[in-house]
Design a protein around this motif. Structure first.
Motif, short mmCIF file in Angstrom:
data_model
loop_
_atom_site.label_atom_id
_atom_site.label_comp_id
_atom_site.label_asym_id
_atom_site.label_seq_id
_atom_site.Cartn_x
_atom_site.Cartn_y
_atom_site.Cartn_z
N MET A 174 -1.02 12.46 19.52
CA MET A 174 0.40 12.31 19.19
C MET A 174 0.82 13.16 18.00
SD MET A 174 1.94 10.08 21.21
CE MET A 174 1.28 9.33 22.70
N SER A 175 -0.05 13.29 17.01
CA SER A 175 0.26 14.11 15.84
C SER A 175 -1.04 14.50 15.15
CB SER A 175 1.16 13.36 14.85
OG SER A 175 0.47 12.28 14.26
N GLU A 176 -0.98 15.61 14.42
CA GLU A 176 -2.15 16.06 13.66
C GLU A 176 -1.69 16.74 12.39
OE1 GLU A 176 -6.13 17.17 15.50
OE2 GLU A 176 -5.14 19.12 15.20
N VAL A 177 -2.32 16.38 11.28
CA VAL A 177 -1.97 16.92 9.97
C VAL A 177 -3.19 17.59 9.36
CG1 VAL A 177 -1.34 16.31 7.59
CG2 VAL A 177 -0.15 15.22 9.51
N ILE A 178 -2.98 18.81 8.86
CA ILE A 178 -3.98 19.48 8.03
C ILE A 178 -3.42 19.42 6.60
CG2 ILE A 178 -5.29 21.59 7.61
CD1 ILE A 178 -5.74 20.37 10.38
N THR A 197 6.50 10.70 2.55
CA THR A 197 7.22 10.34 3.79
C THR A 197 6.62 11.06 5.00
OG1 THR A 197 9.03 11.96 3.49
CG2 THR A 197 9.32 9.79 2.47
N THR A 198 7.43 11.58 5.92
CA THR A 198 6.90 12.13 7.17
C THR A 198 6.12 13.41 6.93
OG1 THR A 198 8.77 11.20 8.38
CG2 THR A 198 7.46 12.89 9.50
N LEU A 199 4.85 13.39 7.38
CA LEU A 199 4.00 14.58 7.30
C LEU A 199 3.93 15.30 8.64
CD1 LEU A 199 1.06 13.15 5.14
CD2 LEU A 199 3.15 14.28 4.37
N ALA A 200 3.99 14.54 9.74
CA ALA A 200 4.04 15.14 11.08
C ALA A 200 4.76 14.18 12.00
CB ALA A 200 2.64 15.42 11.61
N TYR A 201 5.83 14.66 12.62
CA TYR A 201 6.49 13.88 13.66
C TYR A 201 5.63 13.90 14.92
CZ TYR A 201 10.77 13.85 10.85
OH TYR A 201 11.69 13.65 9.85
N THR A 209 6.15 5.93 17.03
CA THR A 209 4.74 5.59 17.28
C THR A 209 3.88 6.85 17.42
OG1 THR A 209 5.34 3.54 18.39
CG2 THR A 209 3.16 4.43 18.86
N GLY A 210 2.83 6.92 16.60
CA GLY A 210 1.90 8.05 16.65
C GLY A 210 2.11 9.08 15.57
N GLN A 211 3.28 9.08 14.93
CA GLN A 211 3.51 10.08 13.89
C GLN A 211 2.71 9.73 12.64
OE1 GLN A 211 7.70 10.10 12.85
NE2 GLN A 211 7.46 8.46 11.37
N ASN A 212 2.64 10.68 11.70
CA ASN A 212 1.96 10.45 10.42
C ASN A 212 3.02 10.34 9.34
OD1 ASN A 212 0.44 10.64 7.97
ND2 ASN A 212 -1.22 11.59 9.11
N LEU A 269 0.83 -1.19 0.00
CA LEU A 269 0.00 0.00 0.00
C LEU A 269 0.87 1.25 0.00
CD1 LEU A 269 -2.74 -0.85 2.69
CD2 LEU A 269 -3.00 -0.90 0.20
N LYS A 270 0.28 2.34 -0.47
CA LYS A 270 0.90 3.66 -0.32
C LYS A 270 -0.17 4.62 0.16
CE LYS A 270 0.51 4.73 -5.31
NZ LYS A 270 1.26 5.21 -6.50
N GLY A 271 0.20 5.41 1.17
CA GLY A 271 -0.76 6.34 1.73
C GLY A 271 -0.44 6.66 3.19
N TYR A 272 -1.38 7.36 3.84
CA TYR A 272 -1.19 7.78 5.23
C TYR A 272 -0.99 6.57 6.14
CZ TYR A 272 -3.56 12.03 3.47
OH TYR A 272 -3.94 13.14 2.77
#
Length: 266
Positions: free
Chosen positions: A226-230, A154-158, A144-147, A130-133
């Motif tokens: 742990m993390s939040e992405v807009i 790759t990393t969207l939110a540490y 653990t918990g990052q996006n 798979l590819k995605g969030y």
């Protein structure tokens, strides 16, 4: 005598009222405490559907030499001498939800690396890929918990970050660099990093909650955000997609999931 009876009755009413007030106050305080960090509510809340069968992989697709289901516990295991060449997923066949709340318990070995993918698509060059969030999970509690967006940005939110993934405007270069997306902007820090790390249990059961609503993606572990992405990147974001659980390449490891359930919001 009648006055004494009335006085006794009044005293009983007053005591009951004070007791009810105290109980309500405690309940409100508990709700407020939970509300600071998590949207987790009573597990019997209506609208949630179980995603796991008790003793089979019914409803899922993946490599049965790695994944197994027994007494309500889903296990993904890499055994010594059978190391993977590529990350592999067990993919849920229940649809491609967009807005939802997903809850699960997980336990991972010390050297383990896993995660829950969502709003994902198949990486067709490999089986069960798979590819995605991804709500990241690792045994060392480093990620653990990052996006982390598998096979994409790759990393969207540490962990500990609330970020905005900006629109790619004309003339702007956006790329994955240093294992993070260059067009990410940190809006805020959520909490002390050590506090968040210490909220995660090693080689024990933890609660994971993923809340996907519109362009906001929130990851909770044991009630802590742990993390939040807009995600405002219209070119790369996904509004819906597949859900899957991962076993990552690396040393022998084991990841376990149980009590996985989902509530579709729209």
């Amino acid at each position: 005598m009648k006055k004494l009876k009335n006085l006794a009755y009044s005293s009983m009413c007053l005591s009951a009222l004070l007791l009810a007030t105290a109980c309500n106050g405690n309940t409100s305080e508990k709700k407020a405490e939970v509300g600071q960090d998590s949207t987790i509510q009573d597990s019997e809340e209506q609208g949630f559907v179980s995603m796991l069968d008790q003793n089979s992989l019914n409803g899922w697709e993946g490599d049965s030499t790695i994944w197994s289901m027994k007494e309500g516990v889903l296990s993904g295991e890499i055994k010594p001498g059978a190391e993977l060449k590529n990350n592999t997923f067990l993919i849920w066949k229940g649809g491609e939800p967009g807005d939802f709340v997903l809850r699960a318990k997980f336990k991972i070995s010390d050297k383990g690396n896993s995660g829950i993918n969502y709003r994902s698509e198949r990486f067709t060059e490999l089986p069960y890929a798979l590819k995605g969030y991804q709500a990241d999970i690792d045994g060392k509690k480093n990620y653990t918990g990052q996006n982390y967006e598998e096979r994409k940005r790759t990393t969207l939110a540490y962990r500990g970050e609330r970020t905005e993934i900006r629109e790619i405007e004309d003339g702007l270069v956006a790329e994955a660099k240093g294992n993070a997306w260059t067009n990410r902007r940190v809006l805020d820090t959520i909490d002390n990093l050590e506090t968040l790390k210490n909220a995660i249990k090693s080689e024990d059961w933890n609660d994971m909650e993923i809340v996907a609503e519109g362009n906001k993606l929130s990851h909770f572990v044991n009630g802590k955000l742990m993390s939040e992405v807009i995600d405002n990147d219209s070119k790369n974001k996904n509004d819906k997609g597949l859900i899957g659980v991962q076993v990552h390449v690396g040393p022998p490891m084991k990841i376990e999931y149980k009590d996985m359930q989902i509530k579709i919001l729209k």
